[in-house]
Motif scaffolding. Sequence first.
Motif, mmCIF file in Angstrom:
data_model
loop_
_atom_site.group_PDB
_atom_site.id
_atom_site.type_symbol
_atom_site.label_atom_id
_atom_site.label_comp_id
_atom_site.label_asym_id
_atom_site.label_seq_id
_atom_site.Cartn_x
_atom_site.Cartn_y
_atom_site.Cartn_z
ATOM 1 N N UNK A 46 0.827 -1.199 0.000
ATOM 2 C CA UNK A 46 0.000 0.000 0.000
ATOM 3 C C UNK A 46 0.863 1.251 0.000
ATOM 4 N N UNK A 47 0.491 2.215 -0.814
ATOM 5 C CA UNK A 47 1.206 3.487 -0.866
ATOM 6 C C UNK A 47 0.349 4.576 -0.253
ATOM 7 N N UNK A 48 0.939 5.757 -0.082
ATOM 8 C CA UNK A 48 0.149 6.911 0.332
ATOM 9 C C UNK A 48 -0.960 7.141 -0.696
ATOM 10 N N UNK A 49 -2.098 7.595 -0.218
ATOM 11 C CA UNK A 49 -3.267 7.810 -1.064
ATOM 12 C C UNK A 49 -3.409 9.297 -1.362
ATOM 13 N N UNK A 50 -3.561 9.650 -2.637
ATOM 14 C CA UNK A 50 -3.699 11.051 -3.033
ATOM 15 C C UNK A 50 -5.080 11.314 -3.621
ATOM 16 N N UNK A 51 -5.692 12.427 -3.200
ATOM 17 C CA UNK A 51 -6.975 12.865 -3.750
ATOM 18 C C UNK A 51 -6.802 14.283 -4.263
ATOM 19 N N UNK A 52 -7.113 14.514 -5.523
ATOM 20 C CA UNK A 52 -6.969 15.829 -6.136
ATOM 21 C C UNK A 52 -8.335 16.496 -6.253
ATOM 22 N N UNK A 53 -8.407 17.758 -5.839
ATOM 23 C CA UNK A 53 -9.672 18.496 -5.794
ATOM 24 C C UNK A 53 -9.504 19.822 -6.537
ATOM 25 N N UNK A 54 -10.276 20.006 -7.597
ATOM 26 C CA UNK A 54 -10.258 21.277 -8.332
ATOM 27 C C UNK A 54 -11.347 22.179 -7.752
ATOM 28 N N UNK A 55 -10.958 23.394 -7.343
ATOM 29 C CA UNK A 55 -11.918 24.331 -6.752
ATOM 30 C C UNK A 55 -12.121 25.516 -7.684
ATOM 31 N N UNK A 56 -13.392 25.825 -7.978
ATOM 32 C CA UNK A 56 -13.727 26.942 -8.851
ATOM 33 C C UNK A 56 -13.878 28.220 -8.019
ATOM 34 N N UNK A 57 -13.975 29.352 -8.707
ATOM 35 C CA UNK A 57 -14.098 30.635 -8.017
ATOM 36 C C UNK A 57 -15.377 30.734 -7.198
ATOM 37 N N UNK A 58 -16.426 30.027 -7.610
ATOM 38 C CA UNK A 58 -17.688 30.090 -6.874
ATOM 39 C C UNK A 58 -17.721 29.154 -5.665
ATOM 40 N N UNK A 59 -16.616 28.452 -5.409
ATOM 41 C CA UNK A 59 -16.538 27.560 -4.264
ATOM 42 C C UNK A 59 -16.901 26.124 -4.555
ATOM 43 N N UNK A 60 -17.439 25.833 -5.746
ATOM 44 C CA UNK A 60 -17.751 24.456 -6.107
ATOM 45 C C UNK A 60 -16.457 23.688 -6.376
ATOM 46 N N UNK A 61 -16.534 22.361 -6.259
ATOM 47 C CA UNK A 61 -15.334 21.543 -6.419
ATOM 48 C C UNK A 61 -15.621 20.349 -7.324
ATOM 49 N N UNK A 62 -14.557 19.807 -7.893
ATOM 50 C CA UNK A 62 -14.592 18.538 -8.602
ATOM 51 C C UNK A 62 -13.523 17.665 -7.970
ATOM 52 N N UNK A 63 -13.912 16.491 -7.486
ATOM 53 C CA UNK A 63 -12.975 15.582 -6.832
ATOM 54 C C UNK A 63 -12.623 14.464 -7.806
ATOM 55 N N UNK A 64 -11.324 14.267 -8.025
ATOM 56 C CA UNK A 64 -10.847 13.292 -9.001
ATOM 57 C C UNK A 64 -10.600 11.944 -8.337
ATOM 58 N N UNK A 65 -10.505 10.869 -9.143
ATOM 59 C CA UNK A 65 -10.297 9.536 -8.574
ATOM 60 C C UNK A 65 -9.067 9.464 -7.686
ATOM 61 N N UNK A 66 -9.208 8.813 -6.525
ATOM 62 C CA UNK A 66 -8.071 8.591 -5.638
ATOM 63 C C UNK A 66 -7.047 7.732 -6.356
ATOM 64 N N UNK A 67 -5.779 7.989 -6.103
ATOM 65 C CA UNK A 67 -4.714 7.254 -6.763
ATOM 66 C C UNK A 67 -3.490 7.214 -5.859
ATOM 67 N N UNK A 68 -2.544 6.297 -6.126
ATOM 68 C CA UNK A 68 -1.342 6.258 -5.306
ATOM 69 C C UNK A 68 -0.580 7.573 -5.397
ATOM 70 N N UNK A 69 -0.119 8.098 -4.251
ATOM 71 C CA UNK A 69 0.573 9.381 -4.238
ATOM 72 C C UNK A 69 1.893 9.328 -4.975
ATOM 73 N N UNK A 70 2.444 8.146 -5.153
ATOM 74 C CA UNK A 70 3.737 8.002 -5.830
ATOM 75 C C UNK A 70 3.612 8.027 -7.327
ATOM 76 N N UNK A 71 2.374 8.055 -7.855
ATOM 77 C CA UNK A 71 2.173 8.015 -9.312
ATOM 78 C C UNK A 71 2.653 9.283 -9.980
#
Length: 439
Positions: free
Chosen positions: A414-439
């Motif tokens: 198991x590796x560290x788990x990374x979650x990427x979150x894009x935040x727009x100016x209006x405060x809304x977000x898009x959360x991308x698929x979790x993936x190994x942090x070493x990728x």
Amino acid sequence: MIDYRKATVPVWTLATGDVRVPALAGDGPMTAERLAELRSVLAALADEPIATLEVHPLPEKLDSGRGIPLDAASPLAQHLSQLITQSARSSSTAAKATAAGEGLYRMVVPAKVAAQLGQGIVRPMAAKGAAGGIRGAFVNSTTGRIAAGATFVPAGQAAAAGAVGGAGATAGVAVGGSAALTVAAPLVLMAIAVGMSAHADSKRQQAIEHITELLEQLHEQKLEDEHSELDGCRDAIDKATAILLDQGKLGVSLGLDSAVHAINTALGAADRRLARWQSALDKLPDGEAVEIGTLTKSFPGVDDHGGTFRTHLELAALAIALKRRVNVLQAVEHAQSDPGNLFESFVRALKRDQQRLDELESSIAGVLERLSALELARPNGLRPVFTTGEVDRLMSAAHRIRKLGDGVSANSRTTDLAIEIARDKDGSVVVFPALPASA
């Protein structure tokens, strides 16, 4: 094009409970390597899970379709906004990095926490056009590294004040150790939950694509019915995901119970097929070559590009991906019903079913590895010489069977788990698929 080599990146240290750890981060800049070391030390010393959260400029090109969108009123978006607002008041670096309102946030959860959440979630997800590769929002197409040259700076001494929307534990500064350690269990939980759900849905999309291609060749009605029943579960799961992540209550009208029944039925079929495959392999003589005809009796189509066996594999992968997404929903629902024990409830609820899915995936991988290691024998017959077509078929079959082991993960560490979150100016977000942090 963002020049990450010159970027100064604020980083928050997030805890899921009140913990006492040494003041390790300090106030000075850190390299990516130093940040990774800090995460490892914090994970080892802290009693509660410790995550880090970085903010990067939003890339010009971002495929938001890969993620799960949440509006500004959702708990995750509100927790993130609150953390940004409070930190910007005491940190000029954080204020400057978040002034535009938009950004790409990357949360990294330590490996020991990721292990509790199930091995299957953090396995790499291959991207199209990149054999064995992963493509996240931060991946540099030239170097293949994520923000490799960034300088990381602790994002001030202030923490988010108060929980938003009743999602659980109150956020604040940890009672001991570094003042930059922020207690933010709801933010960490929601980010992990949405990232894992997005990852499972990406696996579902991959399986659907493969199954559709295989069924077009097979014209097998029974398998098409299995596929349709599983794919029909998506609507109920999508609606349940949206409701839970907005902190609503699930109702019978959603049809989630019917979807879970269909998924469990498909998993039962996968278990039975797996048992037959294992039994067939056990009956083969050890160390001897196997005729292709003998092999195709138990693994129909294994020597071809399509075939029933490969469709069964993809149906199992689809059922597992759907079940993982349902598991996340059930864990979120359980955690939200017990706000005083937010993160631990989430982990316990998720871990139970994940173990069964991990074992099923591991056993299927074992079958593929055993198949790929088999040696094919020349067909028995009265003729001493074989035609060119027969030789070509044997060589092609041997190649395809050997390749069955290519997609099997040899290293399940198991590796560290990374979650990427894009935040727009209006405060809304898009959360991308979790993936190994070493990728």
